[in-house]
Design a protein around this motif. Structure first.
Motif, PDB file in Angstrom:
ATOM      1  N   CYS A 112       0.851  -0.970  -0.133  1.00 42.38           N
ATOM      2  CA  CYS A 112      -0.027  -0.004   0.026  1.00 42.38           C
ATOM      3  C   CYS A 112       0.870   1.241  -0.044  1.00 42.38           C
ATOM      4  O   CYS A 112       1.727   1.241   0.837  1.00 42.38           O
ATOM      5  CB  CYS A 112      -0.820  -0.194   1.237  1.00 42.38           C
ATOM      6  SG  CYS A 112      -1.961   1.380   1.394  1.00 42.38           S
ATOM      7  N   HIS A 167      -9.273  -3.672  -2.297  1.00 43.32           N
ATOM      8  CA  HIS A 167      -8.155  -2.866  -1.292  1.00 43.32           C
ATOM      9  C   HIS A 167      -8.529  -1.365  -1.357  1.00 43.32           C
ATOM     10  O   HIS A 167      -8.671  -0.668  -0.378  1.00 43.32           O
ATOM     11  CB  HIS A 167      -6.779  -3.174  -1.969  1.00 43.32           C
ATOM     12  CG  HIS A 167      -5.555  -2.194  -1.437  1.00 43.32           C
ATOM     13  ND1 HIS A 167      -4.562  -2.576  -0.889  1.00 43.32           N
ATOM     14  CD2 HIS A 167      -5.537  -1.000  -1.012  1.00 43.32           C
ATOM     15  CE1 HIS A 167      -3.665  -1.919  -0.340  1.00 43.32           C
ATOM     16  NE2 HIS A 167      -4.323  -0.825  -0.615  1.00 43.32           N
ATOM     17  N   HIS A 193     -10.161   1.320   1.417  1.00 39.61           N
ATOM     18  CA  HIS A 193      -9.538   2.785   1.881  1.00 39.61           C
ATOM     19  C   HIS A 193     -10.937   3.963   1.820  1.00 39.61           C
ATOM     20  O   HIS A 193     -10.760   4.791   2.891  1.00 39.61           O
ATOM     21  CB  HIS A 193      -8.629   3.306   0.839  1.00 39.61           C
ATOM     22  CG  HIS A 193      -7.335   2.957   1.014  1.00 39.61           C
ATOM     23  ND1 HIS A 193      -6.383   3.076   2.004  1.00 39.61           N
ATOM     24  CD2 HIS A 193      -6.514   2.132   0.008  1.00 39.61           C
ATOM     25  CE1 HIS A 193      -5.321   2.830   1.724  1.00 39.61           C
ATOM     26  NE2 HIS A 193      -5.301   2.030   0.566  1.00 39.61           N
TER      27      HIS A 193
HETATM   28 ZN   LIG Z   1      -3.764   1.049  -0.224  1.00 41.71          ZN
END
Ligand SMILES: [Zn+2]
Length: 165
Positions: free
Chosen positions: A90, A133, A137
């Protein structure tokens, strides 16, 4: 290029606001996010990672072969029972990769930067992983939230340092 926020920045833990205005200002942000994702060699970038608390992310799971996907106000319409575990990194957790277990197949409904609704049916592989993913967020979640308490404990020193920067 936009400044990518790192673990410890409170904006990464906030749920992004639903996008209701699809104007040039939004499209400029999308353009800058795509440029930043390419520059940082990322598979995806979510608005909270550049300090904008919005339901917006950009994804390129093809290494630049296809135009990036602009994902606004995404909603999953399907998650497979079948899961797979793979390494994820990330941009907001530099130097950390973690094994994350997620559904193999997902379908998602979202809007593009003009407000048009589109569906991605039965995505798999890297795209399915990136969709999950990045959507995490938008809900204030990060890959560290997917690992066991023991793994998180092992990471705590690194995370603490990151948050203090
Ligand atoms: Zn990320």
């Amino acid at each position: 290029m936009l400044d990518v926020r790192v673990y410890g920045d409170p904006v990464l833990r906030k749920r992004g606001a639903v996008v209701t205005v699809f104007d040039d200002k939004l499209r400029l942000l999308v353009k800058e996010m795509i440029e930043t994702m390419v520059e940082e060699d990322g598979v995806g970038l979510a608005a909270p990672q550049v300090g904008e608390s919005l339901q917006l992310a950009v994804i390129d799971a093809t290494g630049g072969e296809k135009p990036p996907i602009v994902l606004i106000n995404p909603e999953f319409t399907y998650h497979s029972e079948e899961t797979a575990t793979n390494e994820e990194g990330c941009l907001s957790l530099p130097g950390i990769t973690l094994k994350v277990t997620r559904p193999v197949f997902v379908s998602v409904k979202a809007q593009d930067e003009f407000g048009n609704v589109f569906n991605i049916e039965n995505a798999d592989g890297l795209l399915a992983r990136a969709l999950q993913h990045e959507t995490d967020h938008l809900n204030g979640l990060m890959i560290v939230d997917h690992v066991s308490p023991l793994q998180r404990k092992m990471l705590s020193g690194k995370l603490k340092k990151m948050a203090e920067r």
